[in-house]
Design a protein around this motif. Structure first.
Motif, PDB file in Angstrom:
ATOM      1  N   ALA A   1      -5.106   2.973  -1.548  1.00 45.20           N
ATOM      2  CA  ALA A   1      -5.133   1.563  -1.912  1.00 45.20           C
ATOM      3  C   ALA A   1      -6.168   0.831  -1.067  1.00 45.20           C
ATOM      4  O   ALA A   1      -6.598   1.323  -0.019  1.00 45.20           O
TER       5      ALA A   1
ATOM      6  N   THR B   1      -2.603  12.540   2.141  1.00 41.01           N
ATOM      7  CA  THR B   1      -3.620  12.248   1.133  1.00 41.01           C
ATOM      8  C   THR B   1      -5.001  12.256   1.766  1.00 41.01           C
ATOM      9  O   THR B   1      -5.227  11.572   2.761  1.00 41.01           O
TER      10      THR B   1
ATOM     11  N   ARG C   1       3.220   2.010  -1.692  1.00 46.16           N
ATOM     12  CA  ARG C   1       3.620   2.392  -3.049  1.00 46.16           C
ATOM     13  C   ARG C   1       2.500   3.089  -3.819  1.00 46.16           C
ATOM     14  O   ARG C   1       2.668   3.402  -5.018  1.00 46.16           O
ATOM     15  N   HIS C   2       1.380   3.370  -3.145  1.00 47.70           N
ATOM     16  CA  HIS C   2       0.226   3.970  -3.811  1.00 47.70           C
ATOM     17  C   HIS C   2      -0.395   5.034  -2.909  1.00 47.70           C
ATOM     18  O   HIS C   2      -0.476   4.841  -1.695  1.00 47.70           O
TER      19      HIS C   2
ATOM     20  N   ALA D   1      -2.715  -4.931  -8.416  1.00 47.01           N
ATOM     21  CA  ALA D   1      -1.475  -4.184  -8.627  1.00 47.01           C
ATOM     22  C   ALA D   1      -0.254  -4.899  -8.082  1.00 47.01           C
ATOM     23  O   ALA D   1       0.864  -4.694  -8.571  1.00 47.01           O
ATOM     24  N   GLU D   2      -0.462  -5.720  -7.058  1.00 47.99           N
ATOM     25  CA  GLU D   2       0.645  -6.418  -6.402  1.00 47.99           C
ATOM     26  C   GLU D   2       0.324  -7.918  -6.344  1.00 47.99           C
ATOM     27  O   GLU D   2       0.146  -8.485  -5.267  1.00 47.99           O
TER      28      GLU D   2
ATOM     29  N   LEU E   1      -4.972  -3.715  -4.474  1.00 45.30           N
ATOM     30  CA  LEU E   1      -3.652  -4.320  -4.276  1.00 45.30           C
ATOM     31  C   LEU E   1      -3.592  -5.765  -4.754  1.00 45.30           C
ATOM     32  O   LEU E   1      -2.508  -6.260  -5.055  1.00 45.30           O
TER      33      LEU E   1
ATOM     34  N   THR F   1      -6.249   2.021  -5.417  1.00 46.63           N
ATOM     35  CA  THR F   1      -5.624   0.927  -6.150  1.00 46.63           C
ATOM     36  C   THR F   1      -5.971  -0.399  -5.497  1.00 46.63           C
ATOM     37  O   THR F   1      -5.801  -0.587  -4.281  1.00 46.63           O
TER      38      THR F   1
ATOM     39  N   ALA G   1       0.822  -1.214   0.000  1.00 44.65           N
ATOM     40  CA  ALA G   1       0.000   0.000   0.000  1.00 44.65           C
ATOM     41  C   ALA G   1       0.853   1.259   0.000  1.00 44.65           C
ATOM     42  O   ALA G   1       0.456   2.294  -0.557  1.00 44.65           O
TER      43      ALA G   1
END
Length: 245
Positions: A128, A147, A124-125, A172-173, A169, A167, A122
């Motif tokens: 998320a 944010t 990295r975004h 995305a991951e 996860l 995002t 998370a």
């Protein structure tokens, strides 16, 4: 970045887990408490978490939570999940715009390692989320420091989070998000699935008590089958094999 502030909403025990049929009010309350305690144990043991904020009935939480390691925020009037989460986020960011995550309190199969992996992903975004095992709900939502954060938990929340720019996860991951982070428990079927994954000590103890009759079930509804006691033991063996970091 700073470590995460993790907000965990916990519903009043007398209202929690109404869909857990066959265990009666006392059994539902005991399971709800056990789910929350196992989730909080995973959170307080997670290397990626700096603070754990638990939102709910402060007098009830004060009786069951450990004396240290968590910040209890009273939810005030019972205005629902969204209001409780908002109160927790406001508390988490009262002094500084820290990275904040909201984790549901009914993840008895969650391990500290799985939570750390999810939070690392998370980070990295900007925003998320992790969808639940069914793919329609949400178990974790996160926001980076500074944010704006307005998660939308509840029915069909995975779609709302995706539409709001969070995002997913699991997409995305791929391969990073563990099953325990997605396995929220609202039904007996979900509990059985969690037992296969491996649950924490609090949930295992309550399941064993329900299975051996020391915690009375509601026999007006379909009872649990005889697999529960063995699943409870298997869950501890499985969890021990997952590791905790």
């Amino acid at each position: 970045m700073s470590g995460w502030v993790l907000v965990i909403p916990v519903k009043a025990l007398d209202l929690a887990k109404s869909r857990l049929g066959g265990v009666g009010p006392r059994g539902r309350a005991a399971l709800a408490q056990a789910f929350a305690l196992d989730t909080i144990d995973a959170a307080t043991s997670c290397r990626a978490v700096d603070r754990v904020v638990v939102v709910g009935d402060a007098s009830e939480l004060g009786r069951v939570l450990p004396a240290t390691g968590v910040e209890i925020v009273d939810e005030g009037t019972r205005a629902g999940l969204t209001a409780a989460i908002r109160r927790g986020i406001d508390h988490a960011r009262a002094d500084e715009q820290l990275p904040v995550a909201v984790l549901l309190g009914d993840l008895p199969a969650l391990t500290p390692m799985e939570l750390a992996a999810g939070l690392d992903a998370a980070a990295r975004h900007p925003l998320a989320f992790v969808p639940d095992a069914d793919g329609t709900g949400t178990t974790l939502a996160t926001a980076a420091a500074g944010t704006p954060f307005a998660p939308a938990f509840g029915d069909a929340s995975a779609g709302r989070h995706a539409d709001a720019g969070f995002t997913d996860l699991t997409r995305a991951e791929p391969g990073v998000i563990g099953a325990g982070l997605r396995r929220d428990v609202d039904t007996i079927e979900a509990l059985e699935a969690a037992l296969v994954e491996g649950v924490g000590v609090h949930t295992a103890a309550v399941v064993a008590a329900l299975a051996d009759g020391s915690l009375r079930r509601d026999h007006r509804h379909a009872p649990w089958n005889g697999q529960n006691s063995q699943n409870s033991q298997n869950s501890q063996n499985s969890r021990n094999g997952k590791g905790t970091s």
